[in-house]
Design a protein around this motif. Structure first.
Motif, PDB file in Angstrom:
ATOM      1  N   LEU A  75       0.868  -1.244   0.015  1.00 23.24           N
ATOM      2  CA  LEU A  75      -0.001  -0.035   0.056  1.00 23.24           C
ATOM      3  C   LEU A  75       1.038   1.178   0.212  1.00 23.24           C
ATOM      4  O   LEU A  75       0.430   1.982  -0.640  1.00 23.24           O
ATOM      5  CB  LEU A  75      -0.915   0.066   1.365  1.00 23.24           C
ATOM      6  N   CYS A  76       2.002   1.203   0.845  1.00 23.25           N
ATOM      7  CA  CYS A  76       2.835   2.333   0.696  1.00 23.25           C
ATOM      8  C   CYS A  76       3.425   2.493  -0.564  1.00 23.25           C
ATOM      9  O   CYS A  76       3.561   3.702  -1.125  1.00 23.25           O
ATOM     10  CB  CYS A  76       3.971   2.180   1.962  1.00 23.25           C
ATOM     11  N   THR A  77       4.051   1.580  -1.151  1.00 22.00           N
ATOM     12  CA  THR A  77       4.455   1.798  -2.517  1.00 22.00           C
ATOM     13  C   THR A  77       3.384   2.239  -3.263  1.00 22.00           C
ATOM     14  O   THR A  77       3.548   3.093  -4.369  1.00 22.00           O
ATOM     15  CB  THR A  77       4.869   0.223  -3.154  1.00 22.00           C
ATOM     16  N   ALA A  78       2.255   1.613  -3.295  1.00 22.20           N
ATOM     17  CA  ALA A  78       1.118   2.196  -4.254  1.00 22.20           C
ATOM     18  C   ALA A  78       0.761   3.591  -4.136  1.00 22.20           C
ATOM     19  O   ALA A  78       0.657   4.404  -5.326  1.00 22.20           O
ATOM     20  CB  ALA A  78      -0.221   1.215  -4.116  1.00 22.20           C
ATOM     21  N   ILE A  79       0.969   4.255  -3.031  1.00 22.42           N
ATOM     22  CA  ILE A  79       0.694   5.624  -2.748  1.00 22.42           C
ATOM     23  C   ILE A  79       1.882   6.453  -2.884  1.00 22.42           C
ATOM     24  O   ILE A  79       1.472   7.670  -2.824  1.00 22.42           O
ATOM     25  CB  ILE A  79      -0.256   5.965  -1.504  1.00 22.42           C
ATOM     26  N   GLY A  80       2.855   5.865  -2.789  1.00 20.50           N
ATOM     27  CA  GLY A  80       4.105   6.351  -3.075  1.00 20.50           C
ATOM     28  C   GLY A  80       4.473   7.502  -1.687  1.00 20.50           C
ATOM     29  O   GLY A  80       5.178   8.250  -1.670  1.00 20.50           O
ATOM     30  N   LYS A  81       4.073   6.855  -0.364  1.00 22.31           N
ATOM     31  CA  LYS A  81       4.358   7.398   0.950  1.00 22.31           C
ATOM     32  C   LYS A  81       4.646   6.226   1.875  1.00 22.31           C
ATOM     33  O   LYS A  81       4.145   5.336   1.744  1.00 22.31           O
ATOM     34  CB  LYS A  81       2.967   8.236   1.232  1.00 22.31           C
ATOM     35  N   ALA A  82       5.614   6.490   2.583  1.00 19.12           N
ATOM     36  CA  ALA A  82       5.727   5.657   3.805  1.00 19.12           C
ATOM     37  C   ALA A  82       6.577   6.428   4.703  1.00 19.12           C
ATOM     38  O   ALA A  82       6.717   5.676   6.071  1.00 19.12           O
ATOM     39  CB  ALA A  82       6.778   4.553   3.250  1.00 19.12           C
ATOM     40  N   ASP A  83       6.901   7.674   4.785  1.00 18.91           N
ATOM     41  CA  ASP A  83       7.728   8.277   5.889  1.00 18.91           C
ATOM     42  C   ASP A  83       6.490   8.715   6.872  1.00 18.91           C
ATOM     43  O   ASP A  83       5.660   9.129   6.697  1.00 18.91           O
ATOM     44  CB  ASP A  83       8.190   9.282   5.349  1.00 18.91           C
ATOM     45  N   ALA A  84       6.939   8.759   8.266  1.00 19.37           N
ATOM     46  CA  ALA A  84       6.136   9.198   9.253  1.00 19.37           C
ATOM     47  C   ALA A  84       5.915  10.643   9.160  1.00 19.37           C
ATOM     48  O   ALA A  84       6.682  11.541   8.475  1.00 19.37           O
ATOM     49  CB  ALA A  84       6.820   9.134  10.478  1.00 19.37           C
ATOM     50  N   GLY A  85       4.633  11.143   9.255  1.00 13.89           N
ATOM     51  CA  GLY A  85       4.408  12.476   8.935  1.00 13.89           C
ATOM     52  C   GLY A  85       3.422  12.782   7.762  1.00 13.89           C
ATOM     53  O   GLY A  85       2.855  13.726   7.661  1.00 13.89           O
ATOM     54  N   GLU A  86       3.683  11.951   6.855  1.00 13.19           N
ATOM     55  CA  GLU A  86       3.227  12.049   5.465  1.00 13.19           C
ATOM     56  C   GLU A  86       1.300  11.975   5.460  1.00 13.19           C
ATOM     57  O   GLU A  86       1.068  11.087   6.107  1.00 13.19           O
ATOM     58  CB  GLU A  86       3.746  11.293   4.459  1.00 13.19           C
ATOM     59  N   GLN A  87       1.064  13.074   4.976  1.00  9.77           N
ATOM     60  CA  GLN A  87      -0.432  12.863   5.078  1.00  9.77           C
ATOM     61  C   GLN A  87      -1.175  11.822   4.111  1.00  9.77           C
ATOM     62  O   GLN A  87      -0.486  11.917   2.751  1.00  9.77           O
ATOM     63  CB  GLN A  87      -1.020  14.219   4.852  1.00  9.77           C
ATOM     64  N   VAL A  88      -2.090  11.110   4.425  1.00  9.81           N
ATOM     65  CA  VAL A  88      -2.710  10.110   3.505  1.00  9.81           C
ATOM     66  C   VAL A  88      -4.343  10.489   3.617  1.00  9.81           C
ATOM     67  O   VAL A  88      -4.681  10.790   4.700  1.00  9.81           O
ATOM     68  CB  VAL A  88      -2.398   8.881   3.870  1.00  9.81           C
ATOM     69  N   THR A  89      -4.917  10.575   2.472  1.00  9.70           N
ATOM     70  CA  THR A  89      -6.375  10.687   2.434  1.00  9.70           C
ATOM     71  C   THR A  89      -6.964   9.343   2.215  1.00  9.70           C
ATOM     72  O   THR A  89      -6.819   8.660   1.383  1.00  9.70           O
ATOM     73  CB  THR A  89      -6.970  11.620   1.306  1.00  9.70           C
ATOM     74  N   VAL A  90      -7.915   9.030   3.258  1.00  3.52           N
ATOM     75  CA  VAL A  90      -8.658   7.731   3.411  1.00  3.52           C
ATOM     76  C   VAL A  90      -9.944   7.889   2.693  1.00  3.52           C
ATOM     77  O   VAL A  90     -10.878   9.060   3.330  1.00  3.52           O
ATOM     78  CB  VAL A  90      -8.573   7.053   4.560  1.00  3.52           C
ATOM     79  N   HIS A  91     -10.512   7.120   1.879  1.00  2.52           N
ATOM     80  CA  HIS A  91     -11.961   7.184   1.629  1.00  2.52           C
ATOM     81  C   HIS A  91     -12.441   5.651   2.038  1.00  2.52           C
ATOM     82  O   HIS A  91     -12.416   4.987   1.329  1.00  2.52           O
ATOM     83  CB  HIS A  91     -12.091   7.613   0.216  1.00  2.52           C
ATOM     84  N   LEU A  92     -13.350   5.640   3.058  1.00  2.00           N
ATOM     85  CA  LEU A  92     -14.040   4.341   3.271  1.00  2.00           C
ATOM     86  C   LEU A  92     -15.274   4.169   2.663  1.00  2.00           C
ATOM     87  O   LEU A  92     -15.950   5.014   2.550  1.00  2.00           O
ATOM     88  CB  LEU A  92     -14.236   4.277   4.991  1.00  2.00           C
ATOM     89  N   GLN A  93     -15.546   3.162   1.700  1.00  3.53           N
ATOM     90  CA  GLN A  93     -16.479   2.839   0.766  1.00  3.53           C
ATOM     91  C   GLN A  93     -17.458   1.894   1.260  1.00  3.53           C
ATOM     92  O   GLN A  93     -18.572   1.685   0.903  1.00  3.53           O
ATOM     93  CB  GLN A  93     -15.942   2.854  -0.415  1.00  3.53           C
ATOM     94  N   GLN A  94     -16.922   0.753   2.015  1.00  8.50           N
ATOM     95  CA  GLN A  94     -17.628  -0.507   2.175  1.00  8.50           C
ATOM     96  C   GLN A  94     -17.143  -1.127   3.364  1.00  8.50           C
ATOM     97  O   GLN A  94     -16.022  -0.935   3.911  1.00  8.50           O
ATOM     98  CB  GLN A  94     -17.267  -1.458   0.940  1.00  8.50           C
ATOM     99  N   ARG A  95     -18.038  -1.602   4.211  1.00  9.58           N
ATOM    100  CA  ARG A  95     -17.656  -2.336   5.431  1.00  9.58           C
ATOM    101  C   ARG A  95     -18.179  -3.703   5.325  1.00  9.58           C
ATOM    102  O   ARG A  95     -19.421  -3.874   4.880  1.00  9.58           O
ATOM    103  CB  ARG A  95     -18.489  -1.434   6.626  1.00  9.58           C
ATOM    104  N   PHE A  96     -17.376  -4.776   5.655  1.00  7.83           N
ATOM    105  CA  PHE A  96     -17.661  -6.025   5.363  1.00  7.83           C
ATOM    106  C   PHE A  96     -18.155  -6.736   6.839  1.00  7.83           C
ATOM    107  O   PHE A  96     -18.301  -7.952   6.772  1.00  7.83           O
ATOM    108  CB  PHE A  96     -16.389  -6.736   4.779  1.00  7.83           C
ATOM    109  N   SER A  97     -17.557  -6.029   8.098  1.00  9.84           N
ATOM    110  CA  SER A  97     -17.980  -6.772   9.177  1.00  9.84           C
ATOM    111  C   SER A  97     -18.354  -5.739  10.238  1.00  9.84           C
ATOM    112  O   SER A  97     -18.311  -4.543   9.938  1.00  9.84           O
ATOM    113  CB  SER A  97     -16.705  -7.587   9.812  1.00  9.84           C
TER     114      SER A  97
END
Length: 97
Positions: A75-97
């Motif tokens: 996932l870090c590779t896909a988004i091109g981010k892995a360093d502490a402090g880098e901002q990531v935007t999360v969009h939750l679209q489905q819940r399975f449990s």
């Protein structure tokens, strides 16, 4: 319903969080307000996007309130981010449990 059937509940929730590098997981996001949104402090399987890249994961309870989203290396590779402090935007679209 069989044990392999996923019960999908739609979600439409956005979070922006910095990458963290301590705690129970080597790399993770802390999703403030997630326990209230999901109505539980237990583990919850979800799907959505991280900076626009699709993912499925289990949100883990932190014990203190918000859930943690473990970030695997892929996932870090896909988004091109892995360093502490880098901002990531999360969009939750489905819940399975």
């Amino acid at each position: 319903m069989t044990a392999t059937t996923k019960v999908v509940q739609p979600l439409d929730a956005f979070f922006s969080a910095p990458i963290r590098k301590d705690g129970a997981f080597p790399t993770y996001l802390e999703l403030s307000g997630s326990a209230e949104l999901l109505g539980t402090r237990r583990a919850v399987k979800v799907a959505g996007t991280l900076d626009g890249h699709p993912f499925e994961a289990t949100l883990m309870p932190s014990g203190a309130g918000p859930h943690w989203l473990p970030l695997r290396a892929a996932l870090c590779t896909a988004i091109g981010k892995a360093d502490a402090g880098e901002q990531v935007t999360v969009h939750l679209q489905q819940r399975f449990s």
